[in-house]
Design a protein around this motif. Structure first.
Motif, PDB file in Angstrom:
ATOM      1  N   ILE A 190      46.855  43.305  43.682  1.00 53.05           N
ATOM      2  CA  ILE A 190      46.844  42.898  45.095  1.00 53.05           C
ATOM      3  C   ILE A 190      45.508  43.214  45.785  1.00 53.05           C
ATOM      4  O   ILE A 190      44.796  42.315  46.216  1.00 53.05           O
ATOM      5  CB  ILE A 190      48.040  43.528  45.846  1.00 53.05           C
ATOM      6  CG1 ILE A 190      49.347  43.108  45.145  1.00 53.05           C
ATOM      7  CG2 ILE A 190      48.050  43.081  47.314  1.00 53.05           C
ATOM      8  CD1 ILE A 190      50.595  43.787  45.648  1.00 53.05           C
ATOM      9  N   THR A 191      45.191  44.490  45.895  1.00 55.61           N
ATOM     10  CA  THR A 191      44.012  44.876  46.696  1.00 55.61           C
ATOM     11  C   THR A 191      43.078  45.741  45.857  1.00 55.61           C
ATOM     12  O   THR A 191      43.531  46.590  45.096  1.00 55.61           O
ATOM     13  CB  THR A 191      44.475  45.642  47.955  1.00 55.61           C
ATOM     14  OG1 THR A 191      45.194  44.721  48.773  1.00 55.61           O
ATOM     15  CG2 THR A 191      43.305  46.188  48.762  1.00 55.61           C
ATOM     16  N   TYR A 192      41.784  45.509  46.025  1.00 57.31           N
ATOM     17  CA  TYR A 192      40.804  46.320  45.296  1.00 57.31           C
ATOM     18  C   TYR A 192      39.789  46.890  46.281  1.00 57.31           C
ATOM     19  O   TYR A 192      39.263  46.171  47.136  1.00 57.31           O
ATOM     20  CB  TYR A 192      40.084  45.467  44.238  1.00 57.31           C
ATOM     21  CG  TYR A 192      38.995  46.248  43.540  1.00 57.31           C
ATOM     22  CD1 TYR A 192      39.323  47.249  42.635  1.00 57.31           C
ATOM     23  CD2 TYR A 192      37.653  46.020  43.830  1.00 57.31           C
ATOM     24  CE1 TYR A 192      38.332  48.010  42.017  1.00 57.31           C
ATOM     25  CE2 TYR A 192      36.659  46.768  43.215  1.00 57.31           C
ATOM     26  CZ  TYR A 192      37.007  47.758  42.310  1.00 57.31           C
ATOM     27  OH  TYR A 192      36.034  48.504  41.709  1.00 57.31           O
ATOM     28  N   ILE A 193      39.543  48.189  46.151  1.00 60.83           N
ATOM     29  CA  ILE A 193      38.528  48.842  46.987  1.00 60.83           C
ATOM     30  C   ILE A 193      37.439  49.396  46.074  1.00 60.83           C
ATOM     31  O   ILE A 193      37.755  50.106  45.115  1.00 60.83           O
ATOM     32  CB  ILE A 193      39.127  50.032  47.775  1.00 60.83           C
ATOM     33  CG1 ILE A 193      40.311  49.580  48.643  1.00 60.83           C
ATOM     34  CG2 ILE A 193      38.065  50.716  48.629  1.00 60.83           C
ATOM     35  CD1 ILE A 193      41.064  50.745  49.274  1.00 60.83           C
ATOM     36  N   ASP A 194      36.194  49.078  46.358  1.00 61.56           N
ATOM     37  CA  ASP A 194      35.083  49.775  45.717  1.00 61.56           C
ATOM     38  C   ASP A 194      34.533  50.733  46.770  1.00 61.56           C
ATOM     39  O   ASP A 194      33.820  50.313  47.691  1.00 61.56           O
ATOM     40  CB  ASP A 194      34.009  48.781  45.241  1.00 61.56           C
ATOM     41  CG  ASP A 194      32.911  49.494  44.442  1.00 61.56           C
ATOM     42  OD1 ASP A 194      32.554  50.642  44.815  1.00 61.56           O
ATOM     43  OD2 ASP A 194      32.427  48.921  43.461  1.00 61.56           O
ATOM     44  N   GLY A 195      34.917  51.991  46.631  1.00 59.28           N
ATOM     45  CA  GLY A 195      34.589  52.978  47.651  1.00 59.28           C
ATOM     46  C   GLY A 195      33.106  53.273  47.761  1.00 59.28           C
ATOM     47  O   GLY A 195      32.601  53.610  48.833  1.00 59.28           O
ATOM     48  N   ASP A 196      32.373  53.152  46.642  1.00 58.93           N
ATOM     49  CA  ASP A 196      30.933  53.440  46.689  1.00 58.93           C
ATOM     50  C   ASP A 196      30.176  52.316  47.372  1.00 58.93           C
ATOM     51  O   ASP A 196      29.249  52.544  48.131  1.00 58.93           O
ATOM     52  CB  ASP A 196      30.385  53.672  45.278  1.00 58.93           C
ATOM     53  CG  ASP A 196      30.958  54.946  44.689  1.00 58.93           C
ATOM     54  OD1 ASP A 196      31.141  55.902  45.473  1.00 58.93           O
ATOM     55  OD2 ASP A 196      31.265  54.967  43.490  1.00 58.93           O
ATOM     56  N   LYS A 197      30.621  51.078  47.075  1.00 56.71           N
ATOM     57  CA  LYS A 197      29.947  49.927  47.702  1.00 56.71           C
ATOM     58  C   LYS A 197      30.427  49.685  49.129  1.00 56.71           C
ATOM     59  O   LYS A 197      29.774  49.001  49.898  1.00 56.71           O
ATOM     60  CB  LYS A 197      30.274  48.644  46.897  1.00 56.71           C
ATOM     61  CG  LYS A 197      29.382  48.404  45.701  1.00 56.71           C
ATOM     62  CD  LYS A 197      29.433  46.904  45.360  1.00 56.71           C
ATOM     63  CE  LYS A 197      29.859  46.653  43.947  1.00 56.71           C
ATOM     64  NZ  LYS A 197      30.323  45.317  43.667  1.00 56.71           N
ATOM     65  N   GLY A 198      31.620  50.174  49.454  1.00 58.99           N
ATOM     66  CA  GLY A 198      32.218  49.847  50.745  1.00 58.99           C
ATOM     67  C   GLY A 198      32.759  48.430  50.724  1.00 58.99           C
ATOM     68  O   GLY A 198      32.519  47.647  51.644  1.00 58.99           O
ATOM     69  N   GLU A 199      33.491  48.116  49.630  1.00 58.07           N
ATOM     70  CA  GLU A 199      34.003  46.747  49.463  1.00 58.07           C
ATOM     71  C   GLU A 199      35.521  46.766  49.453  1.00 58.07           C
ATOM     72  O   GLU A 199      36.132  47.630  48.837  1.00 58.07           O
ATOM     73  CB  GLU A 199      33.492  46.215  48.118  1.00 58.07           C
ATOM     74  CG  GLU A 199      33.925  44.801  47.804  1.00 58.07           C
ATOM     75  CD  GLU A 199      33.390  44.350  46.438  1.00 58.07           C
ATOM     76  OE1 GLU A 199      32.576  43.422  46.416  1.00 58.07           O
ATOM     77  OE2 GLU A 199      33.798  44.940  45.407  1.00 58.07           O
ATOM     78  N   LEU A 200      36.107  45.779  50.140  1.00 62.78           N
ATOM     79  CA  LEU A 200      37.568  45.643  50.166  1.00 62.78           C
ATOM     80  C   LEU A 200      37.942  44.195  49.878  1.00 62.78           C
ATOM     81  O   LEU A 200      37.466  43.278  50.562  1.00 62.78           O
ATOM     82  CB  LEU A 200      38.095  46.063  51.553  1.00 62.78           C
ATOM     83  CG  LEU A 200      39.560  45.767  51.872  1.00 62.78           C
ATOM     84  CD1 LEU A 200      40.511  46.497  50.919  1.00 62.78           C
ATOM     85  CD2 LEU A 200      39.887  46.186  53.319  1.00 62.78           C
ATOM     86  N   LEU A 201      38.743  43.999  48.840  1.00 67.37           N
ATOM     87  CA  LEU A 201      39.165  42.642  48.461  1.00 67.37           C
ATOM     88  C   LEU A 201      40.677  42.532  48.520  1.00 67.37           C
ATOM     89  O   LEU A 201      41.374  43.401  47.983  1.00 67.37           O
ATOM     90  CB  LEU A 201      38.720  42.309  47.021  1.00 67.37           C
ATOM     91  CG  LEU A 201      37.286  42.587  46.587  1.00 67.37           C
ATOM     92  CD1 LEU A 201      37.120  42.307  45.088  1.00 67.37           C
ATOM     93  CD2 LEU A 201      36.309  41.709  47.381  1.00 67.37           C
ATOM     94  N   TYR A 202      41.194  41.480  49.162  1.00 67.55           N
ATOM     95  CA  TYR A 202      42.619  41.158  49.054  1.00 67.55           C
ATOM     96  C   TYR A 202      42.711  40.016  48.046  1.00 67.55           C
ATOM     97  O   TYR A 202      42.170  38.936  48.293  1.00 67.55           O
ATOM     98  CB  TYR A 202      43.200  40.642  50.368  1.00 67.55           C
ATOM     99  CG  TYR A 202      43.319  41.612  51.537  1.00 67.55           C
ATOM    100  CD1 TYR A 202      43.206  42.996  51.394  1.00 67.55           C
ATOM    101  CD2 TYR A 202      43.581  41.124  52.823  1.00 67.55           C
ATOM    102  CE1 TYR A 202      43.339  43.845  52.490  1.00 67.55           C
ATOM    103  CE2 TYR A 202      43.720  41.970  53.914  1.00 67.55           C
ATOM    104  CZ  TYR A 202      43.595  43.321  53.743  1.00 67.55           C
ATOM    105  OH  TYR A 202      43.727  44.161  54.833  1.00 67.55           O
ATOM    106  N   ARG A 203      43.394  40.239  46.944  1.00 65.62           N
ATOM    107  CA  ARG A 203      43.560  39.220  45.901  1.00 65.62           C
ATOM    108  C   ARG A 203      42.207  38.603  45.525  1.00 65.62           C
ATOM    109  O   ARG A 203      42.082  37.393  45.310  1.00 65.62           O
ATOM    110  CB  ARG A 203      44.504  38.104  46.370  1.00 65.62           C
ATOM    111  CG  ARG A 203      45.907  38.575  46.746  1.00 65.62           C
ATOM    112  CD  ARG A 203      46.763  38.796  45.546  1.00 65.62           C
ATOM    113  NE  ARG A 203      48.164  39.019  45.887  1.00 65.62           N
ATOM    114  CZ  ARG A 203      49.090  39.314  44.975  1.00 65.62           C
ATOM    115  NH1 ARG A 203      48.783  39.441  43.694  1.00 65.62           N
ATOM    116  NH2 ARG A 203      50.327  39.524  45.340  1.00 65.62           N
ATOM    117  N   GLY A 204      41.169  39.408  45.542  1.00 65.02           N
ATOM    118  CA  GLY A 204      39.832  38.973  45.133  1.00 65.02           C
ATOM    119  C   GLY A 204      38.961  38.482  46.282  1.00 65.02           C
ATOM    120  O   GLY A 204      37.749  38.315  46.109  1.00 65.02           O
TER     121      GLY A 204
END
Ligand code: CMC
Length: 435
Positions: free
Chosen positions: A60-74
């Protein structure tokens, strides 16, 4: 899940080494699959706070905490916030793909035809004190839905889960607005299904039988954006609570009520309310000039004061939601002629000072979504104690999507963590007069 890489665990006491498969996700860290550890060694792992533990696999959701990225279903949150509305985002989170025109129309119709709550709900609500915290009311109301909709309680049945999902998404705005109206002694405003999800919510909040609420497009869009930004955030505390609660097979309303209860805490969803209260306190004590003193208190290990709206378990960079929220803050304040809002100026000054301070730099503490969301909500006219209820309204779809994903996973089992027991060994009870 297939695994080509293996991890070997060895022990210094001569016990034989054991091997575990290592799984690769689409992106993000690999995970060591330790499910067979206890069977192979009689040992558990120890990870309070889940610092290194993936409790599930998820699409469902992916967070890249170092980059500050948040994806819902990509899809990056920045693109969703600009190109989609909240109900499209709900459809995406629930179904995995963005809807086309026909699918969107059908979904919107489905949600809008479930916006009313059972008339009896208002008598249940009227049992609360008028000064009850909205999150106490929401925990009760959401759990109470299970008493009103017994026909969609079977979590194992996909059709019933779908009806419960639609009911929850559709009725949350109605219930939050009812909780607000009740707290200020105004009559409830019924939903209007010709309005968008967010416009309808704002009208239920601010209209009254004597006066229609004039909808302002900028404010409606800001509300919608708040909903999109809060819709899901992978395995945070409340989502994990929903998963654990639902893993027992309990009904979806009960599981979502557990999520609402968890969200209430100031380290989680309650941070938006705590953040605005913090800004108000600094403001009352002298505003921008008092920031230095406040930061000194935050840095003092004996003070237990935290800079609310700062820091995150996963983000070690600027929370992308905070950036979008700051942008929305500008738009809303401009639309309302509040460009010089002292609270916003204070927040920006506080952010600047904190981001340049070694304490925050070394610990990678950046603003999170709650830092600016309170200022936007306050400008829209939402009372501070209602902030976390708005968060709960928006997060409901994420909780449901995660619950559905868990129940549909063939590897799903009831959640049952183990422990490192450090209490007393078995002992005998002495009679009362000998203790
Ligand atoms: N102010 C001051 N110091 C902080 C803060 C803060 N807001 N956040 C973390 N720290 C310090 C903490 O004292 C610790 O320092 P040290 O290493 O010297 O002991 C270090 O940074 C690591 O903190 P932690 O508490 O171990 O980190 P965590 O991942 O367990 O906690 C957090 C994450 C969000 C609970 C925490 O950053 C916090 O309490 N922030 C304020 C509350 C807040 O804004 N919460 C909203 C989170 S985003 C929305 C949501 O999830 O609902």
């Amino acid at each position: 899940m297939t695994a080509e890489i293996k991890a070997t665990l060895s022990f210094s006491d001569g016990s034989p080494s054991v091997e575990f498969p290592v799984h690769k996700g689409t992106v993000g860290p690999d995970v060591i699959d330790i499910r067979t550890l206890y069977g192979k060694t009689g040992k558990f792992t120890y990870d309070p706070g889940f610092l290194s533990t993936a409790a599930c696999n998820s699409k469902i959701t992916y967070i890249d905490g170092d980059k500050g990225e948040l994806l819902y279903r990509g899809y990056p949150i920045e693109q969703l916030a600009v190109n989609c509305d909240f109900l499209e985002t709900c459809y995406l989170l629930l179904n995995g793909e963005l809807p086309n025109v026909t699918e969107k129309a059908a979904f919107v119709k489905q949600v809008t035809t479930h916006t009313m709550v059972h008339e009896q709900m208002q008598f249940f609500l009227r049992g609360f004190r008028r000064d009850a915290h909205p999150m106490a009311v929401m925990t009760g109301l959401v759990g109470g839905l299970s008493a009103f909709y017994p026909d969609s309680m079977n979590t194992a049945d996909a059709k019933e889960r779908e009806i419960s999902a639609i009911r929850l998404i559709a009725k949350m705005p109605t219930m939050v607005a009812m909780a607000y109206k009740y707290s200020i002694g105004q009559p409830f405003v019924h939903p209007r299904n010709d309005l968008s999800y967010s416009a309808n919510f704002m009208r239920m909040m601010f209209a009254n039988p004597c006066e229609e609420y004039e909808l302002n497009d900028v404010l409606v869009r800001a509300m919608d954006r708040i909903f999109i930004l809060h819709a899901d955030h992978e395995q945070n505390a409340s989502t994990s609570t929903v998963r654990l609660c639902a893993s027992s097979g309990t009904n979806p309303f009960a599981a979502i009520a557990a999520g609402v209860a968890c969200l209430w805490g100031p380290a989680h969803g309650g941070a938006n309310e705590a953040c605005l209260n913090m800004l108000s306190d600094i403001q009352a004590e002298g505003g921008v000039e008092k920031i230095g003193e406040f930061i000194t208190k935050v840095k003092d290990k004996n003070s237990s004061v935290r800079l609310m709206g700062f820091g995150h378990r996963v983000y070690k960079n600027y929370d992308p939601r905070a950036k979008l929220m700051r942008e929305t803050c500008h738009e809303v304040l401009n639309a309302l002629g509040l460009q010089d809002d002292p609270m916003f100026k204070l927040a920006m000054a506080l952010e600047k000072i904190a981001l340049e301070d070694d304490y925050f730099v070394q610990r990678k503490l950046y603003p999170n979504v709650d830092f600016y969301s309170g200022i936007v909500q306050k400008a829209i006219g939402i009372p501070v104690p209602l902030f976390t209820a708005i968060f709960a309204l928006a997060r409901t779809v994420g909780w449901i999507a995660q619950l559905n994903e868990m129940i549909s996973d063939p590897e799903y089992k009831i959640g049952r963590p183990r422990q490192l027991f450090v209490g007393s060994e078995s002992r005998n009870v002495k009679p009362l007069d000998q203790r």
